[in-house]
Scaffold this motif. Structure first.
Motif, PDB file in Angstrom:
ATOM      1  N   ILE A 170       0.808  -1.221   0.000  1.00 28.72           N
ATOM      2  CA  ILE A 170       0.000   0.000   0.000  1.00 28.72           C
ATOM      3  C   ILE A 170       0.843   1.273   0.000  1.00 28.72           C
ATOM      4  N   VAL A 171       2.104   1.195   0.444  1.00 31.87           N
ATOM      5  CA  VAL A 171       2.951   2.399   0.385  1.00 31.87           C
ATOM      6  C   VAL A 171       3.222   2.807  -1.067  1.00 31.87           C
ATOM      7  N   PRO A 172       3.750   1.910  -1.917  1.00 33.60           N
ATOM      8  CA  PRO A 172       3.885   2.302  -3.327  1.00 33.60           C
ATOM      9  C   PRO A 172       2.542   2.516  -4.014  1.00 33.60           C
ATOM     10  N   LEU A 173       1.510   1.802  -3.552  1.00 39.28           N
ATOM     11  CA  LEU A 173       0.183   1.991  -4.145  1.00 39.28           C
ATOM     12  C   LEU A 173      -0.328   3.403  -3.881  1.00 39.28           C
ATOM     13  N   SER A 174      -0.107   3.907  -2.673  1.00 36.91           N
ATOM     14  CA  SER A 174      -0.527   5.278  -2.365  1.00 36.91           C
ATOM     15  C   SER A 174       0.245   6.291  -3.208  1.00 36.91           C
ATOM     16  N   THR A 175       1.511   5.994  -3.479  1.00 40.18           N
ATOM     17  CA  THR A 175       2.307   6.878  -4.338  1.00 40.18           C
ATOM     18  C   THR A 175       1.772   6.876  -5.767  1.00 40.18           C
ATOM     19  N   ILE A 176       1.388   5.702  -6.238  1.00 43.14           N
ATOM     20  CA  ILE A 176       0.807   5.593  -7.583  1.00 43.14           C
ATOM     21  C   ILE A 176      -0.490   6.391  -7.664  1.00 43.14           C
ATOM     22  N   TYR A 177      -1.342   6.231  -6.659  1.00 47.00           N
ATOM     23  CA  TYR A 177      -2.600   6.975  -6.641  1.00 47.00           C
ATOM     24  C   TYR A 177      -2.339   8.480  -6.576  1.00 47.00           C
ATOM     25  N   GLY A 178      -1.387   8.873  -5.713  1.00 47.98           N
ATOM     26  CA  GLY A 178      -1.092  10.295  -5.563  1.00 47.98           C
ATOM     27  C   GLY A 178      -0.603  10.921  -6.852  1.00 47.98           C
ATOM     28  N   SER A 179       0.251  10.199  -7.575  1.00 45.59           N
ATOM     29  CA  SER A 179       0.768  10.724  -8.843  1.00 45.59           C
ATOM     30  C   SER A 179      -0.339  10.848  -9.882  1.00 45.59           C
ATOM     31  N   ALA A 180      -1.228   9.864  -9.912  1.00 41.35           N
ATOM     32  CA  ALA A 180      -2.301   9.878 -10.908  1.00 41.35           C
ATOM     33  C   ALA A 180      -3.368  10.918 -10.587  1.00 41.35           C
ATOM     34  N   LEU A 181      -3.634  11.119  -9.292  1.00 39.49           N
ATOM     35  CA  LEU A 181      -4.704  12.031  -8.888  1.00 39.49           C
ATOM     36  C   LEU A 181      -4.203  13.436  -8.574  1.00 39.49           C
ATOM     37  N   GLY A 182      -2.881  13.595  -8.493  1.00 34.62           N
ATOM     38  CA  GLY A 182      -2.322  14.905  -8.197  1.00 34.62           C
ATOM     39  C   GLY A 182      -2.520  15.350  -6.766  1.00 34.62           C
ATOM     40  N   VAL A 183      -2.482  14.399  -5.834  1.00 35.67           N
ATOM     41  CA  VAL A 183      -2.661  14.705  -4.411  1.00 35.67           C
ATOM     42  C   VAL A 183      -1.531  14.043  -3.631  1.00 35.67           C
ATOM     43  N   PRO A 184      -1.266  14.484  -2.384  1.00 38.87           N
ATOM     44  CA  PRO A 184      -0.217  13.849  -1.573  1.00 38.87           C
ATOM     45  C   PRO A 184      -0.548  12.388  -1.278  1.00 38.87           C
ATOM     46  N   ALA A 185       0.501  11.587  -1.139  1.00 40.32           N
ATOM     47  CA  ALA A 185       0.306  10.155  -0.907  1.00 40.32           C
ATOM     48  C   ALA A 185      -0.098   9.852   0.535  1.00 40.32           C
ATOM     49  N   GLY A 186       0.264  10.730   1.480  1.00 46.11           N
ATOM     50  CA  GLY A 186      -0.018  10.472   2.893  1.00 46.11           C
ATOM     51  C   GLY A 186      -1.483  10.253   3.208  1.00 46.11           C
ATOM     52  N   PRO A 187      -2.364  11.191   2.840  1.00 45.64           N
ATOM     53  CA  PRO A 187      -3.795  10.983   3.118  1.00 45.64           C
ATOM     54  C   PRO A 187      -4.362   9.742   2.434  1.00 45.64           C
ATOM     55  N   ILE A 188      -3.848   9.424   1.251  1.00 44.76           N
ATOM     56  CA  ILE A 188      -4.325   8.227   0.555  1.00 44.76           C
ATOM     57  C   ILE A 188      -3.920   6.974   1.320  1.00 44.76           C
ATOM     58  N   LEU A 189      -2.696   6.973   1.850  1.00 46.59           N
ATOM     59  CA  LEU A 189      -2.224   5.815   2.611  1.00 46.59           C
ATOM     60  C   LEU A 189      -3.113   5.545   3.817  1.00 46.59           C
TER      61      LEU A 189
END
Length: 272
Positions: A23-42
């Protein structure tokens, strides 16, 4: 919750291969695609993974206990054998301190090879490389019997003496039950239960199709892939009394998690 939201924040996280490689790299992938920080997604991905890990542990124990007399239960053997193909049982090895040290050095050597390959190809986990190298070495008979038996002896020592301590430490460090209870809803619980059960059933069915015992397949290729990675794998296999299948579980968890990350990256780009 919707199909897209459920896929992104429940299904993919529970199958991503754990925390550090999941989920750590997954949150980074989501953050890059959505243009938001990865922390809240994690923080949104973690509750589903924690719940699926707990359900996988419970499910593994219940599955094995309720299929003890079933022909689908291999009692620790993954591959079904016929009269023409009999599994060879490893001969017991006399415990010697020298052999334990030799086994430790063999294990460390394979681990270092896995780390070096990981540095060359960072997209794949070091443990996946370690297992692949071990499989190649075993299939090619590259490792002399003495060193192979020493490595097995060292592995048995670690499993028998450190599993409970690892489970206790991992449980205390990784399971934030208060955070889980704060975010737990009946919708989340149902979606996670459906995800865990579906993966286990599919893994068991495919295992049966390919000549494996369905119970062992459901545990090592199904329930393990709903765990929190390394410590989660140990917990699931310990609950099922299948620690001898740790190599298969790690391989499925790492490779399966990498595949899920690729699919999730494509999915979030197209549908989110």
């Amino acid at each position: 919750m919707g199909f897209v939201h459920t896929s992104l924040y429940i299904s993919f996280p529970v199958m991503a291969g754990g925390v550090g490689a999941g989920i750590v790299p997954l949150s980074t992938i989501y953050g890059s695609a959505l243009g938001v920080p990865a922390g809240p997604i994690l923080s949104q991905l973690f509750p589903a993974l924690v719940l699926s890990n707990l359900l996988a542990i419970i499910g593994a124990g219940l599955l094995v206990k309720n299929t003890e007399q079933s022909a689908w239960n291999g009692h620790g053997d993954l591959l079904k054998t016929t009269g023409e193909m009999k599994a060879t049982k490893a001969q017991p090895v006399k415990i010697e301190f020298e052999r334990l040290l030799v086994g430790m050095m063999v294990a460390m050597a394979f681990y270092l090879i896995g780390l070096m390959l990981h540095h060359l190809l960072p997209s794949s986990n070091a443990f996946a490389f370690l297992i692949l190298v071990a499989i190649v070495a075993k299939a090619s008979n590259l490792v002399p019997t003495y060193y192979e038996q020493s490595a097995v002896l060292f592995g048995q020592l670690i499993v028998q003496t450190m599993t409970k301590a690892l489970l206790a430490g991992g449980g205390l460090a990784l399971l934030d039950l208060s955070a889980l209870l704060e975010t737990l809803t009946w919708q989340l619980a149902i979606c996670v239960i459906v995800s865990v059960v579906t993966i286990a059933l599919v893994a068991g069915y495919l295992g049966k199709v390919f000549g494996l015992y369905p119970v062992e397949s459901a545990v090592t290729a199904g329930l393990v892939n709903n765990s929190m990675g390394g410590t989660g794998n140990v917990a699931v296999l310990s609950a099922a009394n299948r620690m001898n299948l740790i190599a298969f579980a790690q391989m499925g968890n790492r490779i399966g998690g990498a595949i899920v990350l690729v699919i999730a990256g494509f999915f979030v780009t197209v549908f989110a």
